[in-house]
Scaffold this motif. Sequence first.
Motif, mmCIF file in Angstrom:
data_model
loop_
_atom_site.group_PDB
_atom_site.id
_atom_site.type_symbol
_atom_site.label_atom_id
_atom_site.label_comp_id
_atom_site.label_asym_id
_atom_site.label_seq_id
_atom_site.Cartn_x
_atom_site.Cartn_y
_atom_site.Cartn_z
ATOM 1 N N VAL A 196 17.247 67.769 71.517
ATOM 2 C CA VAL A 196 16.743 67.209 72.664
ATOM 3 C C VAL A 196 15.225 66.884 72.729
ATOM 4 C CG1 VAL A 196 18.678 68.420 74.269
ATOM 5 C CG2 VAL A 196 16.378 69.693 73.902
ATOM 6 N N GLY A 197 14.751 67.059 71.713
ATOM 7 C CA GLY A 197 13.223 66.582 71.502
ATOM 8 C C GLY A 197 12.359 67.560 72.266
ATOM 9 N N ALA A 198 12.506 68.895 72.336
ATOM 10 C CA ALA A 198 11.944 69.791 73.276
ATOM 11 C C ALA A 198 10.546 70.349 72.645
ATOM 12 C CB ALA A 198 12.632 70.849 73.867
ATOM 13 N N ILE A 199 10.513 70.071 71.144
ATOM 14 C CA ILE A 199 9.383 70.768 70.587
ATOM 15 C C ILE A 199 8.386 69.744 69.893
ATOM 16 C CG2 ILE A 199 8.999 71.780 68.282
ATOM 17 C CD1 ILE A 199 11.862 73.010 68.382
ATOM 18 N N SER A 200 7.173 69.921 70.139
ATOM 19 C CA SER A 200 6.204 68.873 69.696
ATOM 20 C C SER A 200 5.009 69.947 68.994
ATOM 21 C CB SER A 200 5.630 68.255 71.011
ATOM 22 O OG SER A 200 5.265 69.308 71.887
ATOM 23 N N GLU A 201 4.164 68.865 68.550
ATOM 24 C CA GLU A 201 2.947 69.908 67.764
ATOM 25 C C GLU A 201 2.136 69.996 68.661
ATOM 26 O OE1 GLU A 201 0.443 69.234 63.833
ATOM 27 O OE2 GLU A 201 1.666 67.545 64.422
ATOM 28 N N GLY A 202 1.574 71.354 68.662
ATOM 29 C CA GLY A 202 0.500 71.768 69.685
ATOM 30 C C GLY A 202 -0.980 71.825 69.028
ATOM 31 N N ASP A 203 -1.961 72.655 69.444
ATOM 32 C CA ASP A 203 -3.230 72.617 68.934
ATOM 33 C C ASP A 203 -3.118 73.104 67.607
ATOM 34 O OD1 ASP A 203 -4.370 71.184 70.985
ATOM 35 O OD2 ASP A 203 -4.747 73.017 72.141
ATOM 36 N N SER A 204 -2.445 74.076 67.377
ATOM 37 C CA SER A 204 -2.721 75.055 66.039
ATOM 38 C C SER A 204 -0.984 75.429 65.629
ATOM 39 C CB SER A 204 -3.257 76.321 66.042
ATOM 40 O OG SER A 204 -2.800 77.106 67.255
#
Length: 56
Positions: free
Chosen positions: A21-29
Amino acid sequence: MAYKITDACVSCGACAAECPVGAISEGDSIYVIDADACVECGACAEACPVGAPQAE
């Protein structure tokens, strides 16, 4: 309960590639999971080489 990515994350992106579902994205670290979009399927946990995604 949605999954959450712990500090064990090595930012490899394996979890994001498997999320249906595309719920994961790259955060700061580390990568982050949008709890509202997460369908609790566990695909991220299965794909992660270090076990960073955990059920809340």
